[in-house]
Every structure is written in C-alpha cells, then in structure tokens.
Design an enzyme around this catalytic site. Sequence first.
Site, PDB file in Angstrom:
ATOM      1  N   LYS A 107       0.871  -1.113   0.039  1.00  0.00           N
ATOM      2  CA  LYS A 107      -0.022  -0.106  -0.058  1.00  0.00           C
ATOM      3  C   LYS A 107       0.954   1.334  -0.079  1.00  0.00           C
ATOM      4  CE  LYS A 107      -4.475   0.634   0.047  1.00  0.00           C
ATOM      5  NZ  LYS A 107      -5.383  -0.341  -0.787  1.00  0.00           N
TER       6      LYS A 107
HETATM    7  P1  NAD Z   1     -13.308   6.955  -3.110  1.00  0.00           P
HETATM    8  O1  NAD Z   1     -12.109   8.140  -2.950  1.00  0.00           O
HETATM    9  O2  NAD Z   1     -13.539   7.099  -4.781  1.00  0.00           O
HETATM   10  O3  NAD Z   1     -14.691   7.288  -2.281  1.00  0.00           O
HETATM   11  C1  NAD Z   1     -14.429   7.533  -1.022  1.00  0.00           C
HETATM   12  C2  NAD Z   1     -15.750   7.748  -0.451  1.00  0.00           C
HETATM   13  O4  NAD Z   1     -16.050   7.706   0.965  1.00  0.00           O
HETATM   14  C3  NAD Z   1     -16.085   9.301  -0.826  1.00  0.00           C
HETATM   15  O5  NAD Z   1     -17.360   9.490  -1.294  1.00  0.00           O
HETATM   16  C4  NAD Z   1     -15.926  10.022   0.366  1.00  0.00           C
HETATM   17  O6  NAD Z   1     -16.922  11.232   0.091  1.00  0.00           O
HETATM   18  C5  NAD Z   1     -16.371   9.087   1.316  1.00  0.00           C
HETATM   19  N1  NAD Z   1     -16.033   9.472   2.680  1.00  0.00           N
HETATM   20  C6  NAD Z   1     -15.001   9.759   3.192  1.00  0.00           C
HETATM   21  N2  NAD Z   1     -15.059   9.752   4.299  1.00  0.00           N
HETATM   22  C7  NAD Z   1     -16.490   9.448   4.880  1.00  0.00           C
HETATM   23  C8  NAD Z   1     -17.103   9.155   6.147  1.00  0.00           C
HETATM   24  N3  NAD Z   1     -16.627   9.381   7.279  1.00  0.00           N
HETATM   25  N4  NAD Z   1     -18.270   9.139   6.014  1.00  0.00           N
HETATM   26  C9  NAD Z   1     -18.918   9.067   4.739  1.00  0.00           C
HETATM   27  N5  NAD Z   1     -18.410   8.875   3.590  1.00  0.00           N
HETATM   28  C10 NAD Z   1     -16.990   9.320   3.681  1.00  0.00           C
HETATM   29  O7  NAD Z   1     -12.245   5.794  -2.681  1.00  0.00           O
HETATM   30  P2  NAD Z   1     -12.812   4.153  -3.102  1.00  0.00           P
HETATM   31  O8  NAD Z   1     -11.871   3.957  -4.023  1.00  0.00           O
HETATM   32  O9  NAD Z   1     -14.193   4.217  -3.188  1.00  0.00           O
HETATM   33  O10 NAD Z   1     -12.493   3.573  -1.751  1.00  0.00           O
HETATM   34  C11 NAD Z   1     -13.600   3.546  -0.576  1.00  0.00           C
HETATM   35  C12 NAD Z   1     -13.069   2.272   0.189  1.00  0.00           C
HETATM   36  O11 NAD Z   1     -12.782   1.129  -0.543  1.00  0.00           O
HETATM   37  C13 NAD Z   1     -11.809   2.660   0.804  1.00  0.00           C
HETATM   38  O12 NAD Z   1     -11.493   1.833   2.146  1.00  0.00           O
HETATM   39  C14 NAD Z   1     -10.461   1.700  -0.098  1.00  0.00           C
HETATM   40  O13 NAD Z   1      -9.627   1.238   0.874  1.00  0.00           O
HETATM   41  C15 NAD Z   1     -11.666   0.476  -0.373  1.00  0.00           C
HETATM   42  N6  NAD Z   1     -11.494  -0.259  -1.512  1.00  0.00           N
HETATM   43  C16 NAD Z   1     -11.199   0.317  -2.730  1.00  0.00           C
HETATM   44  C17 NAD Z   1     -11.044  -0.407  -3.985  1.00  0.00           C
HETATM   45  C18 NAD Z   1     -11.265   0.347  -5.303  1.00  0.00           C
HETATM   46  O14 NAD Z   1     -11.014  -0.606  -6.202  1.00  0.00           O
HETATM   47  N7  NAD Z   1     -11.202   1.472  -5.568  1.00  0.00           N
HETATM   48  C19 NAD Z   1     -10.696  -1.757  -3.847  1.00  0.00           C
HETATM   49  C20 NAD Z   1     -10.791  -2.318  -2.329  1.00  0.00           C
HETATM   50  C21 NAD Z   1     -11.019  -1.653  -1.397  1.00  0.00           C
END
Ligand code: NAD
Length: 419
Positions: A107
Amino acid sequence: MTIYTGPVFEMARRQFDQIANHIEMPDDERERVFYPKRAVTVSCPIHRDDGSVTVFQGYRVQHHLTLGPTKGGTRFAKTVDIGEVAALAVWMSWKCALAGLPYGGAKGGITVDPRALSSRELEALSRRYIQEMIPFVGPHTDVMAPDMGTDEQVMAWFMDTYSMYQGRTVTEIVTGKPVSAGGTEGRREATGRGVAHLVGRALDRIGLSPQRSTVIVQGFGNVGSVTACALAERGVKVIGVSDHTASYYSPGGLDLSELQRHVACKGSLHGFSSELSIEPEDLMAQRCDILVPAAVERVITHENVSRLRCRILAEGANGPTTPEADEILDQRRDEIFVLPDILCNAGGVIVSYFEWVQGLQQLFWAENEVLSRLHGLLDRTFDQVMARSDRDRVSHRTAALAIGVERVRDAKRTRGLFP
Ligand code: NAD
C-alpha cells in the site's frame, strides 16, 4: 513500539494475533509472517500555482514478496501515515492470498487532501511521488493501483512518468489505468460489482430476494456508488447513502441517477436535498437488509455496533469494523451475515490482476470475459470461506483471514529462510 505504531496498525496486529492463535502458528513464525518487508518514506516537493513550494510526505509499504510482486493501492488523504499504510498492506496480503493471486500485499499514500490541490498541482505531486518510488517498484517487484483519493487519471500519470524513465511504455507498472492507456475493461467498476455479486450470494444463503431487499451505502465514491448501482440493477432498493459531506435517507428509495448527476456536477453529495438529510450516525442505524460501509476504516465500533439493524454487512471499505465491534458482531452471527472486507472488496484486486496479466501478455480481453472470470474467482473464494467457517465453527472473517494467513505462512515455510 515500532514505526508503524498507531490505531490502524494495532488493529491489523490484533486481528493477526487472533488468527495466529486460531491456526496455532508457532511464536517464532509470527513476526516473520506479520511484519512488512520494506517501508519507504519519501519527500515530494512541488511548485504550487502561486509559485511557492510545498513538500508532501509519501509512503510505500511492501508486506511480503514470497508469492510474487507486491500489489496495492495508493491513497491520497489527510489522514495517511506510515502505520495506516502498513496495516492496509498487511490486509492486502491476506486478501491476495485468499483469492489465490500470485502477490504479496502493498500500500502507498501521500498525506494530502487532494481536493485542496489544483489539477496541475495534483499531476505534479503524482508524478513526483512515482518518480521518487522508481528504485523500489516495478512490474515484477511492486505494482500500484488506485485507492481513496486517487483515480484512473492518477494511474495514467504514474504509468507515463515511470515509462518516460524506462524509455519505453510499461503499462504493467500500475493497474486501474484508463482503458485508453492500457487499462482493462471493467476495472473501474470491479470492486463495486464484486461487492454486489457477493451480496447476491449472501442473499441467496439467507433466503432473501434482491427485489424485496433494501440497502444503505456509506461512502459514495468509486466503490460505494458502483455497489449501489449494481445492487439497484438487481432490484435492490437503495434507501440511504452518504459521503464525507452529507447523508440522505428515504425509506421509499433514493433516485440514484439524480444522486450521480449531482455528484458529477458538484463534486460531492452536499446540497442534494434538505428534506432527506439525516445524521451520519443515524443513517447507519436505520433498518435495512444490506449495509455497505464503503468509505474509511474504523466506522463500526463497540459504540455503534449494537445499533446496526441490517441482515448483511458487506464491507466494501478496508477495515471498517474494529476488533471490539467484531467480537460483538460475532455474538450476533445468526442475525447479521458478515461479508468481511478481504472477501467482499476483493473484486478490485482480482481485476487488477487480470489487467496486469493482460498488460504483460499484450493480449486484451472483452468486458464480458473479465466479468465472468471475476465472478468465477469470487464464487470460488466465497465457497471456500463458507466451508471453512462451517468446518471450524468460526465467523466468516476468521475463516477468510485464516485461509489468507495460512497460505502466506505455507509459502514461507516451503521456500524456507534465506540464506
Ligand atoms: P473514493 O475516494 O472513490 O470514495 C470514498 C468515498 O467515501 C467518498 O464519497 C468520500 O466522500 C466518502 N467518505 C470519506 N469519509 C467518509 C465518512 N466519514 N463518512 C461517509 N463517507 C465518507 O474511494 P474508493 O476507491 O471508493 O474507496 C473506498 C474504500 O474502499 C476504501 O476503504 C478503499 O480502501 C476500499 N477499496 C477500494 C477499492 C477500489 O478498487 N477503489 C478496492 C478495494 C477496497
């Protein structure tokens, strides 16, 4: 006390210790399996638009290289520190091993609020970060991907910068690139679609039909919004969504297209509606069939876990449930079906793996092939977790982690200790 010490890393350590006890891992193997192989910290200076210079701190942690290169996302967020990055790298290792991918976990991240940068500043910071990382990464050493605060465009800048230094195009250095720059069909949606597919399996298992089910999604970014849409396509009613600016709830169902249009236009959910607005904590506590935390870590804690009124908890985010909350969830096992993060959001890294393979071979698949292979791998992993949970009479999380940790441990045992 180590350089990683902090709440998120302690959570990963505590979880690992529970699993190590469960699989009766000898003490002298534990440190070797748990502690990251490498941690890199870099300073990334950039010119700001006003002519000044700001230095940002960047990190990359590679957990283990026993099964192949490391693989993992890059997070741009104000909260990023080396402990959080290390914990996420450790979880990636268990996730990759659970899905049977030939990777260790990694990461990376930069402590920055990307929304506070102009597009030019974001490009400068992205390029400087990957340039600083060149000695430590590579298509056969460590392959990056997007995470919170980074997207396809950032991956394209990473790939371009790395390629410029190599003197040739190296698409395999990152995954999650735009299709126009060597990415794969279906990567952007892979995590959310994977979550929806596994929720379908969970609904089947507990005998609920999608058409009679409701979902609340916390986080309306890549994972959250795609999950909401994919579930809506299956007939599930989306009754609540939130992001870091606002939370909305409507028992009759929310208009997803309108929500998406609003976010595309305004950049967040803020200002969508005043009548549907609800306190974030209250949103999580509303009755629903499926609750999807898809934002940040540690949002389900011992303080709010007993308020959850869902049948399925589908962990789209990494590490959304603290170990204390997990103990309480374990007691409510018959009530709440947990899809633990390393299983639930594995669709992202699985399709990243497909993208890497396609890039190495220069042979690209159609979207339906990507999706059918994704569903095949997710189904196999889901079945293994269910079987292990039934056999050992443990929670789905313990079962999933036990499979992942055991596979890493077995690979280390078989390869032996060099020299
Ligand atoms: P992103 O930046 O596209 O979206 C994150 C979202 O969470 C945004 O809408 C933001 O406003 C919201 N957010 C942040 N803090 C918040 C809170 N306290 N309450 C409510 N909403 C909140 O990120 P993403 O890629 O969608 O990733 C989201 C999660 O999924 C992370 O934990 C990431 O590690 C995990 N993840 C992502 C992927 C991927 O392919 N993108 C894969 C596996 C896991």
